[in-house]
Design a protein around this motif. Structure first.
Motif, mmCIF file in Angstrom:
data_model
loop_
_atom_site.group_PDB
_atom_site.id
_atom_site.type_symbol
_atom_site.label_atom_id
_atom_site.label_comp_id
_atom_site.label_asym_id
_atom_site.label_seq_id
_atom_site.Cartn_x
_atom_site.Cartn_y
_atom_site.Cartn_z
ATOM 1 N N MET A 70 -22.046 24.604 -6.326
ATOM 2 C CA MET A 70 -23.587 24.176 -7.125
ATOM 3 C C MET A 70 -24.810 25.649 -6.705
ATOM 4 N N PRO A 71 -25.465 24.933 -6.948
ATOM 5 C CA PRO A 71 -26.862 25.805 -6.392
ATOM 6 C C PRO A 71 -27.672 25.180 -5.821
ATOM 7 N N THR A 72 -28.279 25.640 -4.689
ATOM 8 C CA THR A 72 -29.621 25.433 -4.153
ATOM 9 C C THR A 72 -30.451 25.347 -5.328
ATOM 10 N N ILE A 73 -30.564 23.943 -5.075
ATOM 11 C CA ILE A 73 -31.929 22.917 -6.355
ATOM 12 C C ILE A 73 -33.424 22.141 -5.427
ATOM 13 N N ILE A 74 -34.174 23.394 -5.979
ATOM 14 C CA ILE A 74 -34.972 22.793 -4.978
ATOM 15 C C ILE A 74 -36.775 21.837 -5.951
ATOM 16 N N TRP A 75 -36.728 20.518 -5.934
ATOM 17 C CA TRP A 75 -37.345 19.861 -6.930
ATOM 18 C C TRP A 75 -39.033 20.324 -6.454
ATOM 19 N N GLU A 76 -40.527 20.846 -7.749
ATOM 20 C CA GLU A 76 -41.447 21.646 -7.163
ATOM 21 C C GLU A 76 -42.280 20.036 -8.025
ATOM 22 N N GLY A 77 -42.128 18.665 -8.155
ATOM 23 C CA GLY A 77 -42.833 18.228 -8.284
ATOM 24 C C GLY A 77 -44.088 18.575 -9.526
ATOM 25 N N ASN A 78 -44.985 17.968 -9.927
ATOM 26 C CA ASN A 78 -45.871 18.798 -11.020
ATOM 27 C C ASN A 78 -46.882 19.439 -10.787
ATOM 28 N N LYS A 79 -47.029 20.811 -10.981
ATOM 29 C CA LYS A 79 -47.184 21.937 -11.039
ATOM 30 C C LYS A 79 -48.569 22.343 -12.444
ATOM 31 N N LYS A 80 -49.992 22.907 -11.519
ATOM 32 C CA LYS A 80 -50.333 23.252 -13.036
ATOM 33 C C LYS A 80 -50.219 24.004 -13.764
ATOM 34 N N GLU A 81 -49.439 25.540 -12.980
ATOM 35 C CA GLU A 81 -48.552 26.450 -13.914
ATOM 36 C C GLU A 81 -47.791 26.391 -13.484
ATOM 37 N N PHE A 82 -46.210 26.996 -12.990
ATOM 38 C CA PHE A 82 -45.209 27.737 -12.354
ATOM 39 C C PHE A 82 -44.557 28.816 -12.684
ATOM 40 N N GLY A 83 -43.786 29.386 -11.957
ATOM 41 C CA GLY A 83 -42.967 30.668 -12.241
ATOM 42 C C GLY A 83 -44.384 32.230 -11.614
ATOM 43 N N THR A 84 -45.575 31.285 -10.918
ATOM 44 C CA THR A 84 -45.871 32.320 -10.580
ATOM 45 C C THR A 84 -45.769 32.958 -8.956
ATOM 46 N N SER A 85 -44.854 31.501 -8.049
ATOM 47 C CA SER A 85 -44.678 31.662 -6.696
ATOM 48 C C SER A 85 -43.438 31.726 -6.407
ATOM 49 N N HIS A 86 -42.258 32.071 -6.631
ATOM 50 C CA HIS A 86 -41.244 32.270 -6.346
ATOM 51 C C HIS A 86 -40.977 34.172 -7.036
ATOM 52 N N LYS A 87 -40.292 34.766 -5.508
ATOM 53 C CA LYS A 87 -39.803 35.678 -5.745
ATOM 54 C C LYS A 87 -38.679 35.811 -6.045
#
Length: 201
Positions: free
Chosen positions: A1-18
């Motif tokens: 099983m992968p490491t799953i990180i819950w980020e909650g509600n975001k105004k935008e997504f995908g911009t802070s992930h390496k």
């Protein structure tokens, strides 16, 4: 099983992930933005299957299988299936070495599962198809349950509809991967779009 990180509600997504750098031989399959509208065409066939099940069940039982009083809870459950559960199904298909970020973007009525971990062609197809199970199971239940169970039939029908329509972008990706990606290639999502490359080169 992968490491799953819950980020909650975001105004935008995908911009802070390496994201790791792609090999020079990487080929772009699609852009990161602007593909949702094109993908809606791929939801037509599942939508027609769901819509056909309704008059057939009504004809066979000589009454409507839907209870209007349960439409609102049915839509609530349908949204849960079409948004967060859909993304969790994607996430569970990644290898244990992957990290997947899951969250909501309520203002866009969207959810997301982001991972920049490369996948084999077969694993990518399985990962993309996984959320459709959330539509197939309630559709089967809608077909086989007795007409006397109208509240549950209502929930099953709406859940099936939303569960099979929401993976439309995934259906588009699957067809593109089947037609364009060699069996030995790796497929990787990035902030700039979806790519594939030959890992042996």
């Amino acid at each position: 099983m992968p490491t799953i990180i819950w980020e909650g509600n975001k105004k935008e997504f995908g911009t802070s992930h390496k994201c790791s750098e792609l090999p020079e031989n990487a080929v772009k399959l699609r852009e990161a933005d602007g593909f949702i509208g094109k993908a809606m065409l791929y939801g037509i066939a599942p939508m027609m299957i769901c819509m056909m099940s309704m008059p057939i069940k009504a004809f066979l039982n000589k009454q409507s299988p839907i209870d209007p009083l349960f439409l609102i809870p049915a839509f609530v459950i349908g949204f849960i299936i079409a948004l967060p559960l859909h993304e969790i199904m994607h996430a569970l298909c990644y290898p244990k070495s992957a990290t997947v970020w899951i969250g909501l973007c309520v203002r866009k009525l969207a959810a997301y599962a982001i991972s920049y971990h490369p996948l084999t062609k077969t694993r990518f197809i399985i990962m993309s198809l996984a959320p459709s199970v959330l539509g197939i199971i309630p559709l089967v239940l809608f077909i086989v349950l007795p007409i006397s169970m109208k509240p549950l039939l209502t929930i099953c029908f709406i859940s099936a509809f939303m569960g099979l329509i929401s993976p439309a972008p995934d259906y588009m990706d699957i067809l593109s991967v089947i037609n364009k990606v060699p069996n030995t290639a790796m497929i990787q999502d990035t902030p700039n779009g979806l790519f594939f490359y030959d890992s042996a080169k």
